[in-house]
Design an enzyme around this catalytic site. Sequence first.
Site, PDB file in Angstrom:
ATOM      1  N   GLY A  45      -2.626   7.338  -6.892  1.00 13.87           N
ATOM      2  CA  GLY A  45      -3.437   6.274  -7.468  1.00 13.87           C
ATOM      3  C   GLY A  45      -3.612   6.406  -8.975  1.00 13.87           C
ATOM      4  N   GLY A  68       0.924   4.315  10.245  1.00 13.72           N
ATOM      5  CA  GLY A  68       0.638   3.646   8.988  1.00 13.72           C
ATOM      6  C   GLY A  68       1.779   2.713   8.652  1.00 13.72           C
ATOM      7  CB  THR A 114      -1.187   3.548  -5.437  1.00 17.54           C
ATOM      8  OG1 THR A 114       0.166   3.373  -4.989  1.00 17.54           O
ATOM      9  CG2 THR A 114      -1.921   4.434  -4.449  1.00 17.54           C
ATOM     10  CB  CYS A 140       1.594   4.246  -8.104  1.00 18.46           C
ATOM     11  SG  CYS A 140       2.372   2.760  -7.444  1.00 18.46           S
ATOM     12  CB  THR A 177      -0.933  -0.035   1.237  1.00 13.81           C
ATOM     13  OG1 THR A 177      -1.929   0.934   1.092  1.00 13.81           O
ATOM     14  CG2 THR A 177      -0.169   0.170   2.510  1.00 13.81           C
ATOM     15  CE  LYS A 205      -1.022  -3.710   4.142  1.00  9.42           C
ATOM     16  NZ  LYS A 205       0.121  -4.125   3.355  1.00  9.42           N
ATOM     17  CB  SER A 244       3.931   0.432  -4.089  1.00 11.92           C
ATOM     18  OG  SER A 244       4.195  -0.820  -3.513  1.00 11.92           O
TER      19      SER A 244
END
Length: 176
Positions: free
Chosen positions: A161, A49, A167, A164, A5, A37, A129
């Site tokens: 998002g 996190g 994501t 990536c 994540t 997370k 990531s």
Amino acid sequence: MFHATTILGYKANGKAVIGGDGQVSFGDTVLKGNATKIRTLGEGKVLAGFAGSTADAFNLFDMFETILAEKKGDLFKAVIGFSKMWRKDKHLRQLEAMMIVLNTEHIYILTGTGDVVEPEDGKIASIGSGGNYAISAARALDRHADLAPTELVQKSLEIAGDICIYTNKNIKILEL
């Protein structure tokens, strides 16, 4: 190759915010799209996190919370104590994992190799990531937009998002 994540922590204007997307990938396959997370620790006074496997996250969150309680909520002392414990444990230090912990005063990135990093600007940190995409977006928005901290984290993770492949936009956010 395991991908995890994306987590983004931000503190400004007396507020602390952490957000994370929900994607966990293995190679080119999404294993789970709604993982959580991030969590509140230390009687609601610390946000944390985790980027890495979910099973490891639970163990490390519990360890950190125990040390935070032993240090009576002092985040700096807790991150130092936790870092020593994580680094010395021969199994835990092998984890490909990182954590962000923050409150309204401090923000830190923690690793199993003993790293305790307070970001240079003292207010924005990212891991995982899509961490580089999220921090780039957050820095730009922090400098050039007038957004509330929660909105800045949300928009930064959405931008990550968009870029990536590891994501997604299933974003969860916590705030102090």
